[in-house]
Scaffold this motif. Structure first.
Motif, PDB file in Angstrom:
ATOM      1  N   ILE A 180       0.829  -1.204   0.000  1.00  0.00           N
ATOM      2  CA  ILE A 180       0.000   0.000   0.000  1.00  0.00           C
ATOM      3  C   ILE A 180       0.864   1.255   0.000  1.00  0.00           C
ATOM      4  CG2 ILE A 180      -1.540   1.392   1.451  1.00  0.00           C
ATOM      5  CD1 ILE A 180      -3.027  -1.125   2.184  1.00  0.00           C
ATOM      6  N   LYS A 181       1.873   1.258   0.860  1.00  0.00           N
ATOM      7  CA  LYS A 181       2.738   2.438   0.970  1.00  0.00           C
ATOM      8  C   LYS A 181       3.433   2.738  -0.347  1.00  0.00           C
ATOM      9  CE  LYS A 181       6.289   4.441   3.966  1.00  0.00           C
ATOM     10  NZ  LYS A 181       7.182   4.218   5.126  1.00  0.00           N
ATOM     11  N   LEU A 182       3.864   1.696  -1.054  1.00  0.00           N
ATOM     12  CA  LEU A 182       4.501   1.899  -2.362  1.00  0.00           C
ATOM     13  C   LEU A 182       3.522   2.527  -3.349  1.00  0.00           C
ATOM     14  CD1 LEU A 182       6.810   1.402  -4.445  1.00  0.00           C
ATOM     15  CD2 LEU A 182       5.720  -0.815  -4.902  1.00  0.00           C
ATOM     16  N   LEU A 183       2.317   1.981  -3.435  1.00  0.00           N
ATOM     17  CA  LEU A 183       1.333   2.497  -4.393  1.00  0.00           C
ATOM     18  C   LEU A 183       0.969   3.954  -4.100  1.00  0.00           C
ATOM     19  CD1 LEU A 183       1.247  -0.481  -5.111  1.00  0.00           C
ATOM     20  CD2 LEU A 183      -1.249  -0.340  -5.201  1.00  0.00           C
ATOM     21  N   VAL A 184       0.823   4.273  -2.824  1.00  0.00           N
ATOM     22  CA  VAL A 184       0.503   5.648  -2.445  1.00  0.00           C
ATOM     23  C   VAL A 184       1.648   6.580  -2.822  1.00  0.00           C
ATOM     24  CG1 VAL A 184       0.115   7.195  -0.485  1.00  0.00           C
ATOM     25  CG2 VAL A 184      -1.088   5.006  -0.599  1.00  0.00           C
ATOM     26  N   ALA A 185       2.892   6.163  -2.547  1.00  0.00           N
ATOM     27  CA  ALA A 185       4.052   6.997  -2.885  1.00  0.00           C
ATOM     28  C   ALA A 185       4.146   7.214  -4.391  1.00  0.00           C
ATOM     29  CB  ALA A 185       5.325   6.349  -2.362  1.00  0.00           C
ATOM     30  N   MET A 186       3.827   6.181  -5.180  1.00  0.00           N
ATOM     31  CA  MET A 186       3.910   6.308  -6.635  1.00  0.00           C
ATOM     32  C   MET A 186       2.811   7.212  -7.190  1.00  0.00           C
ATOM     33  SD  MET A 186       4.988   2.388  -7.622  1.00  0.00           S
ATOM     34  CE  MET A 186       5.123   2.660  -9.405  1.00  0.00           C
ATOM     35  N   ARG A 187       1.627   7.192  -6.577  1.00  0.00           N
ATOM     36  CA  ARG A 187       0.542   8.061  -7.053  1.00  0.00           C
ATOM     37  C   ARG A 187       0.618   9.461  -6.444  1.00  0.00           C
ATOM     38  NH1 ARG A 187      -1.575   6.884 -11.901  1.00  0.00           N
ATOM     39  NH2 ARG A 187       0.379   8.063 -11.868  1.00  0.00           N
ATOM     40  N   ASP A 188       1.291   9.569  -5.295  1.00  0.00           N
ATOM     41  CA  ASP A 188       1.630  10.859  -4.696  1.00  0.00           C
ATOM     42  C   ASP A 188       0.437  11.817  -4.589  1.00  0.00           C
ATOM     43  OD1 ASP A 188       3.232  12.817  -3.565  1.00  0.00           O
ATOM     44  OD2 ASP A 188       3.947  13.575  -5.496  1.00  0.00           O
ATOM     45  N   PRO A 189      -0.583  11.483  -3.761  1.00  0.00           N
ATOM     46  CA  PRO A 189      -1.725  12.393  -3.598  1.00  0.00           C
ATOM     47  C   PRO A 189      -1.295  13.733  -3.015  1.00  0.00           C
ATOM     48  CG  PRO A 189      -1.758  10.656  -1.941  1.00  0.00           C
ATOM     49  CD  PRO A 189      -0.696  10.285  -2.921  1.00  0.00           C
ATOM     50  N   LYS A 190      -2.003  14.790  -3.402  1.00  0.00           N
ATOM     51  CA  LYS A 190      -1.661  16.158  -3.016  1.00  0.00           C
ATOM     52  C   LYS A 190      -2.747  16.768  -2.127  1.00  0.00           C
ATOM     53  CE  LYS A 190       1.884  16.147  -5.906  1.00  0.00           C
ATOM     54  NZ  LYS A 190       3.274  16.060  -5.407  1.00  0.00           N
ATOM     55  N   PRO A 191      -2.410  17.807  -1.367  1.00  0.00           N
ATOM     56  CA  PRO A 191      -3.436  18.520  -0.599  1.00  0.00           C
ATOM     57  C   PRO A 191      -4.528  19.034  -1.536  1.00  0.00           C
ATOM     58  CG  PRO A 191      -1.251  19.190   0.108  1.00  0.00           C
ATOM     59  CD  PRO A 191      -1.049  18.354  -1.123  1.00  0.00           C
ATOM     60  N   GLY A 192      -5.762  18.934  -1.089  1.00  0.00           N
ATOM     61  CA  GLY A 192      -6.868  19.428  -1.899  1.00  0.00           C
ATOM     62  C   GLY A 192      -7.419  18.425  -2.884  1.00  0.00           C
ATOM     63  N   GLU A 193      -6.810  17.245  -2.980  1.00  0.00           N
ATOM     64  CA  GLU A 193      -7.299  16.224  -3.904  1.00  0.00           C
ATOM     65  C   GLU A 193      -8.224  15.248  -3.176  1.00  0.00           C
ATOM     66  OE1 GLU A 193      -3.944  15.784  -7.382  1.00  0.00           O
ATOM     67  OE2 GLU A 193      -3.741  14.476  -5.619  1.00  0.00           O
ATOM     68  N   ALA A 194      -9.348  14.933  -3.797  1.00  0.00           N
ATOM     69  CA  ALA A 194     -10.285  13.955  -3.233  1.00  0.00           C
ATOM     70  C   ALA A 194      -9.785  12.553  -3.563  1.00  0.00           C
ATOM     71  CB  ALA A 194     -11.675  14.172  -3.809  1.00  0.00           C
ATOM     72  N   ILE A 195      -9.659  11.715  -2.528  1.00  0.00           N
ATOM     73  CA  ILE A 195      -9.095  10.371  -2.661  1.00  0.00           C
ATOM     74  C   ILE A 195     -10.174   9.356  -2.335  1.00  0.00           C
ATOM     75  CG2 ILE A 195      -7.259   8.820  -1.868  1.00  0.00           C
ATOM     76  CD1 ILE A 195      -5.827  11.409  -0.837  1.00  0.00           C
ATOM     77  N   CYS A 196     -10.291   8.313  -3.162  1.00  0.00           N
ATOM     78  CA  CYS A 196     -11.365   7.337  -2.970  1.00  0.00           C
ATOM     79  C   CYS A 196     -10.841   5.913  -3.064  1.00  0.00           C
ATOM     80  CB  CYS A 196     -12.449   7.550  -4.031  1.00  0.00           C
ATOM     81  SG  CYS A 196     -13.846   6.402  -3.903  1.00  0.00           S
ATOM     82  N   ASP A 197     -11.389   5.046  -2.208  1.00  0.00           N
ATOM     83  CA  ASP A 197     -11.200   3.607  -2.316  1.00  0.00           C
ATOM     84  C   ASP A 197     -12.594   2.978  -2.296  1.00  0.00           C
ATOM     85  OD1 ASP A 197     -10.726   0.918  -2.146  1.00  0.00           O
ATOM     86  OD2 ASP A 197      -9.382   1.011  -0.419  1.00  0.00           O
TER      87      ASP A 197
END
Length: 506
Positions: A180-197
């Motif tokens: 999970i940590k790898l995938l998150v680091a590769m997609r690199d979400p930013k402040p202000g972005e809506a994130i969904c699972d």
């Protein structure tokens, strides 16, 4: 990071629950979650009372007001600071008769009067601890946790969640946190972005995204608007298991996300028009449940891809949920990469031709052991609605840092740091020279790129073995004549030895 001593205490409580008749790991976590929530409510009210004392004002909308419940039990007796000191018999009586009904039925709002994700999911909760000594053990454990330390309480909850994997029950697929940590680091979400699972489970992806945002944007929560968005609007998770919703909501709460949007929803059946093109980032490991009855699938999804395969339906869902420019990292079974059905090929063609497919990262087959040996890969793509795929980057992960058997023993080396470094190089984070080097890697290496035209020529096959070139080591063999001569020499020595032996025995 929690200490070995605290882990031992958790193990002790876990074993006590197990021998006391509660062997389902999710049920144990759920019961402990109620106590964590109660402690947090009391901590919040204590903080509010201190603030009121400084300002000379009264506490607005206290969670634990003056007065008593229908059993005549004072609400003040339900506060953790008082409840924890009862003897085990009274503790059990107070919790089962007063506190738990209070949490489940009456507490529908937070102390500030706003809607609360967690209390919403408490409505159908069940208290299943039947022995007073088990409740006391759990209370003693939680009372020793520094709840003001986000890292400690979050890590503790994560350690409890890891028990789901080691127990291997109920078919619960808990994605390994290092993946999970790898995938998150590769997609690199930013402040202000809506994130969904849309298949959130214990909310591991959302939790890791929150930690990533804190680590890489330390000033983010100092801004009032960004802090409000982070706590109330940034994180969205859907699941149809009410137990998982409670556990997932508490997981985010303990990691400092106050009021995430965690909804009870069958993502494939309930595609809300308000959710289409709503999210900037999707991070998910959707269930691979085989085939569904088409009557239980959203008609809008079936317009995108006509199939009963859940893994394909989830990919179609992700494309609808993403905003134009939104990006995704999703784990899929290998069959998605090379399946020959029309639905498989149409969806892969859409990712390559209609959107921007950026990468395929092949994971080792043992990543989900001990409870599944399924072979998987991660697809990285961006919704563009206008194509954009030029090259697709492939990486063949041989080791994720753990043995690939059921024990999953930690190893000294892992490919995952290299995956992230090469990904960043490919995307230009280390300069043009490093990007050019990554683009020019040979197909015998761990990673390489394949042009879109070649993928199209191969029927949009995305399996790495279709493009990877094996490098054979040249071995020089002796000429047959020399080998025969050696055999003849050995035969002569054997014959000579036998003759000498016969002479001795004569």
């Amino acid at each position: 990071m929690i200490t070995g001593e605290l882990k031992s205490q958790v193990d002790s409580v876990w074993n006590a629950f197990w021998t006391g008749g509660i062997s389902n790991p999710l049920e144990i976590i759920e019961q402990i979650t109620y106590l964590l929530f109660l402690k947090r409510l009391d901590d919040n009210q204590i903080a509010a009372e201190r603030k009121a004392s400084r300002t000379g004002k009264s506490v607005e909308n206290p969670v634990f007001p003056e007065g008593a419940d229908k059993f005549g039990r004072a609400y003040q007796d339900m506060r953790w600071s008082k409840f924890k000191n009862f003897d085990k018999t009274e503790m059990f009586t107070v919790f089962s008769e007063s506190i738990f009904p209070f949490l489940r039925e009456e507490l529908t709002r937070q102390s500030d009067g706003s809607d609360s994700t967690y209390t919403h999911h408490m409505k159908d909760a069940r208290f299943t601890i039947t022995k007073d000594h088990l409740l006391q053990k759990a209370v003693d454990l939680i009372d020793g946790i520094p709840m003001d330390d986000r890292d400690t309480k979050g890590d503790l909850y994560e350690y409890m969640l890891s028990k789901i994997a080691t127990a291997g029950t109920n078919g619960q697929f808990r994605t390994p946190r290092h993946i999970i940590k790898l995938l998150v680091a590769m997609r690199d979400p930013k402040p202000g972005e809506a994130i969904c699972d849309p298949a959130s489970g214990t909310c591991g992806f959302l939790m890791a995204a929150g930690e990533h945002l804190r680590e890489h944007n330390p000033e983010m929560l100092l801004d009032t608007a960004q802090r409000a968005f982070f706590n109330n609007e940034q994180f969205h998770g859907f699941d149809f298991d009410s137990t998982m919703l409670r556990i997932g909501a508490m997981n985010l709460l303990l990691h400092g996300i106050e009021n995430p949007v965690i909804e009870n929803r069958d993502s494939l059946a309930d595609l809300h028009s308000t959710d289409e093109e709503k999210y900037d980032v999707i991070l998910a490991n959707p269930p691979f449940a085989g085939s569904l009855d088409s009557e239980n699938v959203s008609k809008e999804l079936l317009k995108t891809v006509k199939t009963k395969k859940t893994e394909l339906l989830f990919l179609a869902l992700f494309l609808r949920l993403l905003k134009p420019g939104g990006r995704a990292a999703v784990i899929v079974p290998d069959g998605v990469l090379f399946g020959s059905s029309k639905a498989h090929m149409d969806l892969r063609r859409e990712l390559v031709e209609g959107q921007q497919l950026e990468a395929v990262v092949k994971l080792p087959a043992g990543v989900f052991k001990p409870y599944a040996g399924v072979s998987t890969a991660v697809l990285f793509f961006t919704r563009t609605n206008s194509g954009g795929t030029e090259n697709v980057w492939f990486y063949d992960v041989a080791s994720d840092g753990f043995s690939l058997d059921d024990k999953r023993t930690p190893l000294e080396s892992s490919d995952l740091p290299d995956v992230l470094e090469r990904w960043k190089a490919l995307r230009g984070e280390f300069g043009e020279e490093r990007t050019a080097a990554e683009l020019s890697r040979q197909r015998t290496e761990r990673s390489f790129v394949v042009p879109k035209v070649e993928i199209a020529e191969n029927g949009y096959d995305l399996s790495i073995n279709r493009y990877k070139e094996l490098q054979y080591e040249k071995v020089e063999h002796r000429v047959p004549e020399d080998i025969i001569a050696d055999i003849e020499h050995l035969d002569e020595e054997i014959a000579k030895g036998l003759a000498e032996l016969k002479g001795i025995l004569a």
